[in-house]
Scaffold this active site. Sequence first.
Site, PDB file in Angstrom:
ATOM      1  N   THR A 187       0.813  -1.221   0.000  1.00 26.87           N
ATOM      2  CA  THR A 187       0.000   0.000   0.000  1.00 26.87           C
ATOM      3  C   THR A 187       0.849   1.275   0.000  1.00 26.87           C
ATOM      4  O   THR A 187       1.974   1.268   0.512  1.00 26.87           O
ATOM      5  CB  THR A 187      -0.906   0.006   1.261  1.00 26.87           C
ATOM      6  OG1 THR A 187      -1.467   1.303   1.450  1.00 26.87           O
ATOM      7  CG2 THR A 187      -0.121  -0.336   2.522  1.00 26.87           C
ATOM      8  N   LYS A 215       2.192  -3.411   7.258  1.00 25.30           N
ATOM      9  CA  LYS A 215       2.415  -3.602   5.812  1.00 25.30           C
ATOM     10  C   LYS A 215       3.877  -3.310   5.459  1.00 25.30           C
ATOM     11  O   LYS A 215       4.497  -4.028   4.669  1.00 25.30           O
ATOM     12  CB  LYS A 215       1.474  -2.718   4.987  1.00 25.30           C
ATOM     13  CG  LYS A 215      -0.005  -3.029   5.121  1.00 25.30           C
ATOM     14  CD  LYS A 215      -0.398  -4.423   4.650  1.00 25.30           C
ATOM     15  CE  LYS A 215      -0.333  -4.587   3.147  1.00 25.30           C
ATOM     16  NZ  LYS A 215      -0.840  -5.921   2.710  1.00 25.30           N
TER      17      LYS A 215
END
Length: 350
Positions: free
Chosen positions: A123, A152
């Site tokens: 992301t 992430k």
Amino acid sequence: MNLFVTGGAGFIGSSFIRHVLSLGQDHRIVNFDKLTYAGNLANLESVAADPNYRFVKGDICDSAAVTAAMQGCDAVVHFAAESHVDRSIYEPGPVIETNITGTFILLQVARKLDLQRFVHISTDEVYGDLAPGQVSDENFHLRPNSPYSASKASADLLVRSFHRTYGFPAIITRSSNNYGPYQFPEKLLPLLISNALEDKHLPVYGDGRQERNWIHVEDNSRGILAVLERGRLGEIYNIGGADVIENLDMVRRLLALLHKPESLIRYVTDRPGHDRRYALDSAKLIRELGWSPRISLADGLLQTVNWYRDNSAWVAAVRDGAYRTYYDKYYENRDSSLRHFNPSGVKAPA
Ligand code: NAD
Ligand code: TYD
């Protein structure tokens, strides 16, 4: 290729699976998904009977289950994650477990089984908060600010280390905010659209001037497939949409499409640590793989609004049960004062 897709019952994973199977190529898909609150097999009804598609219910943190299901596969496309920033603030444990440990287990098993490619879906949030006008390319610093984005970024670094240390054939994609049909209504667009359709208030965090870079989920799916088929191993590819707009601008566009009044807008307590701006530079993907976004924001928003209007049964089903509890807990008592918002004891910013 025989593809091992994780998290394929979620929003982006299901779009990717529908896209790949619609092309009628030789790819066969095993969809490995735990079916958390965000996983929904109704998203895959149109492909459920396709002979090239198979669903396996399982947890990416379960090494034995992953090993059994991954046998015979050539490549992994790894979507599975706890994907919501707000939930990661209220309860970070499952986020760390799935997003970091789960990714580690997948890397271990895929390496042991000698798979040819591993595409890790990440992301733009790993780059953190950008200054006004700034954009992030793939070499931008990593400065994640929420438990979600930190998890992430951690997973991205594990993927990088497996490539560098073991020569493991991994690639990372980092996309901007996705929108489109089948998105769970905890995220901004489906939450706003489904609330507006019922004439309920539209909660805008803080001053609503935060900027997000919107991409239609089908454009992201095409980008991911291009990276899977032709991306260079060890590389990172940003996949960003053409538009960076303020949340308030987005809210107003949706209200106009739905013919609803701006009086529905409610300014509510801001998200702690809220990033002001994300904006991706996707020149590398455009240059190397000839990808570009095809769906304009105007067309994409119209299609999305119409989809939610036409699929009220899908919305009603996912808003039952666990979603209702979540919404009541975190929105019903959320007022416009930072001092008064304290779900689960989260410390609000001063
Ligand atoms: P989603 O929440 O809609 O779907 C996540 C899916 O993963 C669900 O089907 C869920 O059941 C499954 N899952 C969760 N934990 C699991 C586990 N332990 N084992 C197996 N399956 C599990 O998420 P999404 O919006 O489709 O996002 C997909 C990926 O794309 C995520 O990795 C996310 O970080 C990334 N991403 C999302 C966006 C966005 O705008 N939605 C933007 C950039 C990147
Ligand atoms: P979200 O869809 O949660 O995506 P992300 O936090 O991963 O970017 O939120 C998008 C933007 O909308 C973000 O700036 C937070 C804001 N937002 C609201 O103002 N109200 C809401 O009810 C939600 C869910 C988000």
